[in-house]
Each structure stands twice: as C-alpha cells, then as structure tokens.
Design an enzyme around this catalytic site. Structure first.
Site, PDB file in Angstrom:
ATOM      1  CE  LYS A  51      -4.012  -2.307   2.286  1.00 35.31           C
ATOM      2  NZ  LYS A  51      -4.494  -2.746   3.690  1.00 35.31           N
ATOM      3  CD  GLN A  95      -3.529  -4.277   6.374  1.00 38.53           C
ATOM      4  OE1 GLN A  95      -3.576  -3.475   5.740  1.00 38.53           O
ATOM      5  NE2 GLN A  95      -3.893  -5.374   6.133  1.00 38.53           N
ATOM      6  CG  ASP A 118      -9.700  -0.114   5.175  1.00 36.07           C
ATOM      7  OD1 ASP A 118      -9.416  -0.608   3.865  1.00 36.07           O
ATOM      8  OD2 ASP A 118      -8.851  -0.340   6.014  1.00 36.07           O
TER       9      ASP A 118
HETATM   10  N1  GUN Z   1      -6.704  -6.867   6.478  1.00 37.26           N
HETATM   11  C1  GUN Z   1      -7.221  -7.754   5.440  1.00 37.26           C
HETATM   12  N2  GUN Z   1      -7.728  -7.054   4.310  1.00 37.26           N
HETATM   13  C2  GUN Z   1      -7.778  -5.798   4.865  1.00 37.26           C
HETATM   14  C3  GUN Z   1      -8.291  -4.317   4.309  1.00 37.26           C
HETATM   15  O1  GUN Z   1      -8.815  -4.345   3.217  1.00 37.26           O
HETATM   16  N3  GUN Z   1      -7.900  -3.241   4.918  1.00 37.26           N
HETATM   17  C4  GUN Z   1      -7.559  -3.612   6.376  1.00 37.26           C
HETATM   18  N4  GUN Z   1      -7.350  -2.547   6.774  1.00 37.26           N
HETATM   19  N5  GUN Z   1      -7.061  -4.459   6.775  1.00 37.26           N
HETATM   20  C5  GUN Z   1      -7.355  -5.557   6.216  1.00 37.26           C
END
Ligand code: GUN
Length: 286
Positions: A51, A95, A118
């Site tokens: 990311k 995350q 998100d």
């Molecule tokens: N963990 C697995 N997928 C995601 C996601 O799309 N966003 C976040 N913040 N954590 C995750």
C-alpha cells in the site's frame, strides 16, 4: 472463456488516479494516507508495504505508524485522534487483524468516518446498506469495478457469495443487492454449499481454502470471481477455486494472482483520492 485481468485494469485505474492527483497537487492539495500497523503479522506487513509503495507511485503522501503488539488500546486511540485532527491526512487505515487484547470495533469507531477509506466505520457500513454514497471497502469495490469493466450487469443475476466477513462478503452482498442481483451468501455453517453454488450465474468466493470450489460446484457458463489468497508449500500462490478444472466451464473467471488482489490496492488509492476531493470541496464551501 474470458480471463478477467485485474492486473491490467488496476494499472489503468492507478494511472487515472495519478493523473487526477497531479492536478490536485498542482493546486496545493496532496492527498495523504495514514496507516496504523500493529504487531508483526507477516501478511499484514506485506500488505502495508504494498500500500505504501502504491501511494508513493500515485503521488499520495503516506505515513505508516508501526507499533508493537504490546501497545495499549488507549495509545492507538490517542494516535487516531491526532490523525483525525490533522488536515493533511485525508485517509486513515488500520490494518487488520489487530492483536486480541485490542477491541477492533472500538478502534474502527474512533476513525473519523470522513477519513475512513477502508469503509469499515459503522457510519459508512450503514450508508452502504441503504444504498447511499459512502466509502466502500476496497476488495468488494474492486470486484464491482471488474464486473463493470467486463460489462457484467448484476441486475437480475443469481449470485452466490461464499464467505460472510465484514471486510468482503457482507459489503459485497449489499453492493450486489443494491445493483439488482439476487444474492445468496454462504459461510462456515452452510449445510450444502454445492446446492447454492451450482445454481448461481456468478460465484464469488473468498474464504482462504485451497480448491474449495470444484468443477462439480459451478454450472456451465458461470462467472467465477476468486478472492482467496493461499500460499502452497511449494511457494505457489493460489485462490479458493480449482482453477485448472473450473476455468473451462466458465464464461469469465479471475486468476490468482492477477485477479482481485491488485484491484484492492487500486481501490484504496481511489478512495483516498475521493477523500482528498471531499476535503477540497469542504474548503471551497467554507
Ligand atoms: N486486512 C485484510 N484486508 C484488509 C483491508 O482491506 N483493510 C485493512 N485495513 N485490513 C485488512
């Protein structure tokens, strides 16, 4: 059989995002994303560094706050409060998963919903359910964009989602329902999974189980979207679908890797760009 190329589509989207960001940047608005990474889960670390790299390429200013798993919930809440009040941060992402001693709901609810790129905050979840404008979780949004790109209109289709998580299955259910599909959602307690997948025009699976979807489970001409990511002992990356045997029966199918995976990051960039555009609009309205 048409292979749905998520890699190519994500590159196209990322290029467009970059173009828009260059324009914003030239008028003094640089989109900013703050990421919180707690602990040292290897998969989470990999996702966060992907990311970070994607943000850099797109021209998004990103900061990653790495914290040990021993960090207290109050400390995370304190950092989130700072991020909420920082005008240069448009998007905030925590995350997941978080360590067991941290209350994930409490953390998510502490994010300013206007910065919730998100789409996990109950404000955005509620708006999504009601079909209102909201931040939409990145993986489900990526699936919708793939269907759009390949001119697959969900309206009137029978769609079976396998996996009912808050991050993927449930938002997808709402997006597809709002788009006019008849949606069946299966999970760990479903009695007869095959009975559901077999009659579906579209099967979407994301549970993390190798070869969960076999050729006997899909009808001829089905569209299959594989959100699973599994690492085999030999290092090979595969999804949840027995691709080799299922693909010949399909009208469309996504590969793993190169399917839904790259779309998730592209959608995070789009959501962060949207948050920055919202900041610009708010500034103009004041
Ligand atoms: N963990 C697995 N997928 C995601 C996601 O799309 N966003 C976040 N913040 N954590 C995750």
């Amino acid at each position: 059989m048409t292979l749905i190329d998520g890699k190519a589509l994500s590159q196209k989207i990322r290029l467009n995002v970059k173009k828009e960001i260059d324009v914003l940047d030239s008028i003094g608005i640089t989109p900013g994303l703050a990421v919180i990474l707690v602990g040292d889960d290897p998969a989470s670390k990999t996702y966060v560094s992907m990311k970070e790299k994607a943000c850099e390429e797109a021209g998004i200013y990103s900061i990653v706050h790495k914290m040990p798993s021993s960090i207290s919930q109050d400390k995370i809440l304190e950092i989130l409060d700072m991020m909420n009040h920082n005008d240069y941060i448009d998007g905030i992402l925590v995350q997941l998963p978080l360590p067991k001693n941290i209350n994930t709901t409490k953390i998510i609810e502490a994010i300013n919903h206007e910065k919730d790129v998100d789409g996990f905050h109950p404000f955005n979840v509620g708006r999504l359910v009601s079909g209102l404008d909201s931040f939409v979780p990145c993986t489900p949004l990526g699936v919708i964009k793939m269907l759009e790109e390949y001119k697959i209109d969900p309206k009137g289709l029978d769609i079976c989602i396998v996996g009912a998580s808050d991050i993927v299955g449930k938002p997808l259910l709402n997006l597809l329902l709002n788009a006019g599909a008849t949606v069946d959602i299966c999970h760990i307690h479903t009695k007869d999974l095959k009975a559901h997948t077999q009659k579906a025009d579209v099967v979407i699976v994301g549970v993390g189980k190798v070869n969960l979807i076999t050729k006997e489970m899909v009808k001829d001409g089905a569209i299959v979207i594989d959100i699973g990511i599994n690492r085999l002992k030999n290092g090979k990356l595969v999804g949840d679908v027995d691709f080799e045997n299922v693909a010949p029966k399909c009208s469309h199918i996504t590969p793993v890797p190169g399917g839904v995976g790259p779309m998730t990051i592209a959608m995070l960039l789009e959501n962060t760009l949207q948050a920055a555009k919202n900041r610009k609009k708010k500034k103009e309205d004041n």
